[in-house]
Design a protein around this motif. Structure first.
Motif, PDB file in Angstrom:
ATOM      1  N   VAL A  39     -37.034 -20.012  18.278  1.00 40.88           N
ATOM      2  CA  VAL A  39     -36.200 -18.860  18.602  1.00 40.88           C
ATOM      3  C   VAL A  39     -34.768 -19.361  18.473  1.00 40.88           C
ATOM      4  O   VAL A  39     -34.425 -20.417  19.019  1.00 40.88           O
ATOM      5  CB  VAL A  39     -36.465 -18.355  20.044  1.00 40.88           C
ATOM      6  CG1 VAL A  39     -35.518 -17.218  20.397  1.00 40.88           C
ATOM      7  CG2 VAL A  39     -37.917 -17.945  20.208  1.00 40.88           C
ATOM      8  N   TYR A  40     -33.934 -18.636  17.745  1.00 37.73           N
ATOM      9  CA  TYR A  40     -32.560 -19.111  17.547  1.00 37.73           C
ATOM     10  C   TYR A  40     -31.665 -17.930  17.204  1.00 37.73           C
ATOM     11  O   TYR A  40     -32.094 -16.783  17.194  1.00 37.73           O
ATOM     12  CB  TYR A  40     -32.529 -20.202  16.476  1.00 37.73           C
ATOM     13  CG  TYR A  40     -32.476 -19.693  15.057  1.00 37.73           C
ATOM     14  CD1 TYR A  40     -31.377 -19.944  14.251  1.00 37.73           C
ATOM     15  CD2 TYR A  40     -33.520 -18.933  14.525  1.00 37.73           C
ATOM     16  CE1 TYR A  40     -31.325 -19.481  12.952  1.00 37.73           C
ATOM     17  CE2 TYR A  40     -33.473 -18.469  13.232  1.00 37.73           C
ATOM     18  CZ  TYR A  40     -32.374 -18.737  12.450  1.00 37.73           C
ATOM     19  OH  TYR A  40     -32.311 -18.265  11.169  1.00 37.73           O
ATOM     20  N   GLY A  59     -44.075 -24.407   7.321  1.00 35.53           N
ATOM     21  CA  GLY A  59     -45.074 -23.386   7.601  1.00 35.53           C
ATOM     22  C   GLY A  59     -45.068 -22.847   9.012  1.00 35.53           C
ATOM     23  O   GLY A  59     -46.027 -22.211   9.447  1.00 35.53           O
ATOM     24  N   GLY A  60     -43.961 -23.043   9.730  1.00 35.66           N
ATOM     25  CA  GLY A  60     -43.874 -22.573  11.112  1.00 35.66           C
ATOM     26  C   GLY A  60     -43.295 -21.173  11.232  1.00 35.66           C
ATOM     27  O   GLY A  60     -42.873 -20.570  10.244  1.00 35.66           O
ATOM     28  N   ARG A  61     -43.270 -20.695  12.473  1.00 33.50           N
ATOM     29  CA  ARG A  61     -42.769 -19.350  12.767  1.00 33.50           C
ATOM     30  C   ARG A  61     -41.359 -19.443  13.328  1.00 33.50           C
ATOM     31  O   ARG A  61     -41.073 -20.265  14.204  1.00 33.50           O
ATOM     32  CB  ARG A  61     -43.678 -18.669  13.792  1.00 33.50           C
ATOM     33  CG  ARG A  61     -43.246 -17.259  14.124  1.00 33.50           C
ATOM     34  CD  ARG A  61     -44.212 -16.576  15.061  1.00 33.50           C
ATOM     35  NE  ARG A  61     -43.774 -15.203  15.305  1.00 33.50           N
ATOM     36  CZ  ARG A  61     -43.963 -14.565  16.445  1.00 33.50           C
ATOM     37  NH1 ARG A  61     -44.600 -15.154  17.443  1.00 33.50           N
ATOM     38  NH2 ARG A  61     -43.521 -13.333  16.586  1.00 33.50           N
ATOM     39  N   THR A  62     -40.490 -18.553  12.846  1.00 32.47           N
ATOM     40  CA  THR A  62     -39.090 -18.532  13.262  1.00 32.47           C
ATOM     41  C   THR A  62     -38.675 -17.101  13.586  1.00 32.47           C
ATOM     42  O   THR A  62     -38.846 -16.198  12.770  1.00 32.47           O
ATOM     43  CB  THR A  62     -38.182 -19.085  12.146  1.00 32.47           C
ATOM     44  OG1 THR A  62     -38.592 -20.419  11.854  1.00 32.47           O
ATOM     45  CG2 THR A  62     -36.740 -19.089  12.563  1.00 32.47           C
ATOM     46  N   ILE A  63     -38.106 -16.936  14.785  1.00 30.23           N
ATOM     47  CA  ILE A  63     -37.566 -15.643  15.213  1.00 30.23           C
ATOM     48  C   ILE A  63     -36.067 -15.805  15.396  1.00 30.23           C
ATOM     49  O   ILE A  63     -35.618 -16.633  16.194  1.00 30.23           O
ATOM     50  CB  ILE A  63     -38.210 -15.163  16.531  1.00 30.23           C
ATOM     51  CG1 ILE A  63     -39.723 -15.040  16.386  1.00 30.23           C
ATOM     52  CG2 ILE A  63     -37.585 -13.834  16.967  1.00 30.23           C
ATOM     53  CD1 ILE A  63     -40.457 -14.752  17.695  1.00 30.23           C
ATOM     54  N   GLY A  64     -35.300 -15.026  14.665  1.00 29.30           N
ATOM     55  CA  GLY A  64     -33.845 -15.047  14.783  1.00 29.30           C
ATOM     56  C   GLY A  64     -33.347 -13.793  15.475  1.00 29.30           C
ATOM     57  O   GLY A  64     -33.808 -12.698  15.181  1.00 29.30           O
ATOM     58  N   ILE A  65     -32.420 -13.988  16.391  1.00 27.21           N
ATOM     59  CA  ILE A  65     -31.811 -12.868  17.113  1.00 27.21           C
ATOM     60  C   ILE A  65     -30.333 -12.848  16.739  1.00 27.21           C
ATOM     61  O   ILE A  65     -29.609 -13.806  17.022  1.00 27.21           O
ATOM     62  CB  ILE A  65     -31.952 -13.041  18.648  1.00 27.21           C
ATOM     63  CG1 ILE A  65     -33.374 -13.430  19.052  1.00 27.21           C
ATOM     64  CG2 ILE A  65     -31.474 -11.771  19.357  1.00 27.21           C
ATOM     65  CD1 ILE A  65     -34.433 -12.415  18.722  1.00 27.21           C
ATOM     66  N   ILE A  66     -29.900 -11.768  16.108  1.00 31.75           N
ATOM     67  CA  ILE A  66     -28.525 -11.738  15.618  1.00 31.75           C
ATOM     68  C   ILE A  66     -27.868 -10.397  15.952  1.00 31.75           C
ATOM     69  O   ILE A  66     -28.492  -9.340  15.820  1.00 31.75           O
ATOM     70  CB  ILE A  66     -28.479 -12.013  14.088  1.00 31.75           C
ATOM     71  CG1 ILE A  66     -27.061 -12.341  13.627  1.00 31.75           C
ATOM     72  CG2 ILE A  66     -29.089 -10.870  13.299  1.00 31.75           C
ATOM     73  CD1 ILE A  66     -26.996 -12.994  12.262  1.00 31.75           C
ATOM     74  N   PRO A  67     -26.617 -10.431  16.412  1.00 33.56           N
ATOM     75  CA  PRO A  67     -25.887  -9.175  16.630  1.00 33.56           C
ATOM     76  C   PRO A  67     -25.581  -8.495  15.301  1.00 33.56           C
ATOM     77  O   PRO A  67     -25.385  -9.164  14.288  1.00 33.56           O
ATOM     78  CB  PRO A  67     -24.595  -9.618  17.322  1.00 33.56           C
ATOM     79  CG  PRO A  67     -24.847 -10.997  17.804  1.00 33.56           C
ATOM     80  CD  PRO A  67     -25.858 -11.593  16.870  1.00 33.56           C
ATOM     81  N   ASP A  68     -25.527  -7.192  15.326  1.00 32.23           N
ATOM     82  CA  ASP A  68     -25.302  -6.405  14.114  1.00 32.23           C
ATOM     83  C   ASP A  68     -24.034  -6.815  13.380  1.00 32.23           C
ATOM     84  O   ASP A  68     -24.028  -6.921  12.157  1.00 32.23           O
ATOM     85  CB  ASP A  68     -25.261  -4.916  14.469  1.00 32.23           C
ATOM     86  CG  ASP A  68     -25.106  -4.043  13.239  1.00 32.23           C
ATOM     87  OD1 ASP A  68     -25.940  -4.179  12.317  1.00 32.23           O
ATOM     88  OD2 ASP A  68     -24.140  -3.248  13.180  1.00 32.23           O
ATOM     89  N   PHE A  69     -22.949  -7.087  14.122  1.00 28.62           N
ATOM     90  CA  PHE A  69     -21.695  -7.413  13.438  1.00 28.62           C
ATOM     91  C   PHE A  69     -21.805  -8.719  12.647  1.00 28.62           C
ATOM     92  O   PHE A  69     -21.163  -8.862  11.614  1.00 28.62           O
ATOM     93  CB  PHE A  69     -20.517  -7.440  14.416  1.00 28.62           C
ATOM     94  CG  PHE A  69     -20.435  -8.677  15.274  1.00 28.62           C
ATOM     95  CD1 PHE A  69     -19.678  -9.773  14.877  1.00 28.62           C
ATOM     96  CD2 PHE A  69     -21.094  -8.738  16.500  1.00 28.62           C
ATOM     97  CE1 PHE A  69     -19.595 -10.897  15.673  1.00 28.62           C
ATOM     98  CE2 PHE A  69     -21.010  -9.859  17.294  1.00 28.62           C
ATOM     99  CZ  PHE A  69     -20.259 -10.951  16.884  1.00 28.62           C
TER     100      PHE A  69
END
Length: 192
Positions: A39-40, A59-69
Motif C-alpha cells: 500500500v503506498y 508478481g505481487g499486489r500493489t494498491i496506490g492511493i493518490i489524490p485527484d490533483f
C-alpha cells in the motif's frame, strides 16, 4: 504478526544515494516474495515508483492511493490498483485503513508528514500497528536524534522511543514489523 499488507512511506524523488533506490527495489521484491500487499501513495516517480515497480515485477499486489490533483499532474502509476481520493488527508487515512504495518524509506517532507502523523496516532492509542524506519545508510539517524531530543527536553515521555523501530535493511525492517510486540490501542500512552 501475520502481515497481509504493508504501507510504505517514501520519497517522490530517488535522492542522490543509489542505496536508497536499491533498498526500495529490494523491499518491493521481498513484499512480493512474502505475499504481502504493498500500500503506498500511488506515484510512478521517485522511490514510490521504484518500490511499486519491484512489487509488480515480482508478481505481487500493489494498491496506490493518490489524490485527484496529483493524478491530474500525471504522476499516478497506471500499472497498480489505483484509488483516487479527494485530498492528502483522505489519502493518509485510506493508507492507514489498508495497512497492517508501516515501513518508512527515505523521503522528504511528505514522508515526514506521513510518518509523524502515524506515530502521533499510535501515541494517542488510535492504533497498534508497527512503524519501522528503514535507515538506509543512516538516512533517518538525525530524525531519531531529534526524537530523543524531544524526550530529553520533556516534551514527550521515554515511551516515545517505543512507538517505532529502526532497521538498516529492508529484510530487517520486514522482520521487525512481523515480530513487533502488541501494545494496547485506545488505552492511551501516558506520553502527555
Amino acid at each position: 504478526m501475520n502481515l497481509r499488507s504493508v504501507c510504505v512511506f517514501c520519497g517522490s524523488r530517488v535522492g542522490i544515494d543509489p542505496a536508497h533506490a536499491a533498498a526500495a527495489a529490494r523491499l518491493g521484491g521481498l513484499l512480493a516474495a512474502r505475499g504481502i500487499t504493498l500500500v503506498y501513495g500511488g506515484g510512478r516517480i521517485g522511490l514510490m515508483g521504484v518500490v511499486a515497480d519491484a512489487v509488480l515485477a515480482a508478481g505481487g499486489r500493489t494498491i496506490g492511493i493518490i489524490p485527484d490533483f496529483l493524478q491530474r499532474r500525471e504522476v499516478a502509476h497506471t500499472g497498480v490498483e489505483l484509488e483516487v481520493v479527494d485530498s492528502m488527508h483522505t489519502r493518509k487515512r485510506r493508507m492507514f485503513d489498508l495497512a497492517d504495518a508501516f515501513l518508512v524509506l527515505p523521503g522528504g517532507i511528505g514522508t515526514l508528514d506521513e510518518t509523524m502523523e502515524i506515530l502521533t496516532w499510535r501515541q494517542l492509542g488510535h492504533h497498534d500497528k508497527p512503524v519501522v524506519l528503514v535507515d538506509v545508510n543512516g538516512y533517518w539517524h538525525k530524525l531519531t536524534v531529534l526524537l530523543n531530543h524531544v524526550i530529553r527536553s520533556d516534551f514527550a515521555g521515554a515511551e516515545l522511543s517505543g512507538l517505532y523501530t529502526v532497521a538498516e535493511t529492508p529484510e530487517a525492517a520486514l522482520d521487525a514489523a512481523e515480530r513487533a510486540p502488541k501494545r494496547h490501542p485506545g488505552s492511551g500512552s501516558g506520553l502527555f
